[in-house]
Design an enzyme around this catalytic site. Structure first.
Site, PDB file in Angstrom:
ATOM      1  N   ASN A   1       0.801  -1.226   0.000  1.00 34.80           N
ATOM      2  CA  ASN A   1       0.000   0.000   0.000  1.00 34.80           C
ATOM      3  C   ASN A   1       0.837   1.281   0.000  1.00 34.80           C
ATOM      4  OD1 ASN A   1      -1.530  -2.082   2.179  1.00 34.80           O
ATOM      5  ND2 ASN A   1      -2.615  -1.512   0.307  1.00 34.80           N
TER       6      ASN A   1
ATOM      7  N   VAL B   1       1.075   6.923  -0.467  1.00 35.35           N
ATOM      8  CA  VAL B   1       0.367   6.025   0.443  1.00 35.35           C
ATOM      9  C   VAL B   1      -1.049   5.794  -0.061  1.00 35.35           C
ATOM     10  CG1 VAL B   1      -0.441   5.726   2.814  1.00 35.35           C
ATOM     11  CG2 VAL B   1       1.712   6.919   2.380  1.00 35.35           C
ATOM     12  N   CYS B   2      -1.444   4.526  -0.108  1.00 34.49           N
ATOM     13  CA  CYS B   2      -2.805   4.166  -0.496  1.00 34.49           C
ATOM     14  C   CYS B   2      -3.598   3.872   0.777  1.00 34.49           C
ATOM     15  CB  CYS B   2      -2.791   2.941  -1.407  1.00 34.49           C
ATOM     16  SG  CYS B   2      -4.442   2.485  -1.984  1.00 34.49           S
ATOM     17  N   LEU B   3      -4.332   4.874   1.221  1.00 33.55           N
ATOM     18  CA  LEU B   3      -5.176   4.757   2.406  1.00 33.55           C
ATOM     19  C   LEU B   3      -6.483   5.450   2.067  1.00 33.55           C
ATOM     20  CD1 LEU B   3      -5.262   3.824   5.402  1.00 33.55           C
ATOM     21  CD2 LEU B   3      -4.370   6.085   6.008  1.00 33.55           C
TER      22      LEU B   3
END
Length: 183
Positions: A104, A111-113
């Site tokens: 992620n 950042v993949c959030l």
């Protein structure tokens, strides 16, 4: 009528500057909200916040996360936060400054959030974002990846993924990419 407003404004300025010091800068709504969020932080022991530009710049800060469980146990990961003046109507910009082998987080630190993108709501706070980042290290998600290679390895071969994470955190190569030691 206009002159009356200008006179009142000038009187207010003189009153504010009566101490002889520099004029007092008004805080934006975003700065006020960040101040509130930071004063109410309730971080786990494995997270810390720093202000590299000094405590006067609350809109730019860093968070260190040291996971106490999972694949990334023993690692130290640094994130930079840039908060917009229109916060909380816009999510903070978060980058991972530590190169990490993670499904992620890509190699550039993006950042993949979900709460930093489509699921952001003004009721969320800096505390929520930090807990979300912490959760990425305890439960990496291969279903919504930025690093597709790491996600595929996690999905198909968790033991190899764990080995790759350990190698990367110790300072080494994973698939021709070098990772600096972060343990």
């Amino acid at each position: 009528m206009i002159k009356l407003f200008k006179v009142k404004e000038k009187q207010r300025e003189l009153a504010e500057n009566a101490g002889g010091g520099p004029p007092i800068k008004k805080q934006s709504a975003g700065e006020l909200r960040v101040h509130k969020d930071i004063s109410e932080l309730n971080l786990p022991k494995s997270c810390a916040i720093q202000f590299p530009n000094g405590k006067d710049d609350l809109m730019n800060f860093e968070v260190t996360i040291r996971p106490d469980d999972g694949y990334y146990l023993g690692g130290t990961f640094l994130f930079s936060f840039q908060v917009s003046p229109i916060y909380p109507h816009e999510a903070p910009k978060v980058k991972c400054k530590t190169k990490v082998y993670h499904p992620n987080i890509d190699l550039e630190g993006n950042v993949c959030l979900n709460i930093l993108r489509e699921d952001w709501k003004p009721v969320l706070s800096i505390n929520t974002v930090i807990y979300g980042l912490f959760h990425l290290f305890t439960e990496p998600n291969y279903e919504d990846p930025l690093n597709h290679d790491a996600a595929a390895v996690l999905r198909d071969n968790p033991k190899l993924f764990e080995s790759n994470v350990r190698r990367a955190m110790a300072g080494g190569y994973v698939s021709q990419t070098f990772f600096a030691r972060c343990m």
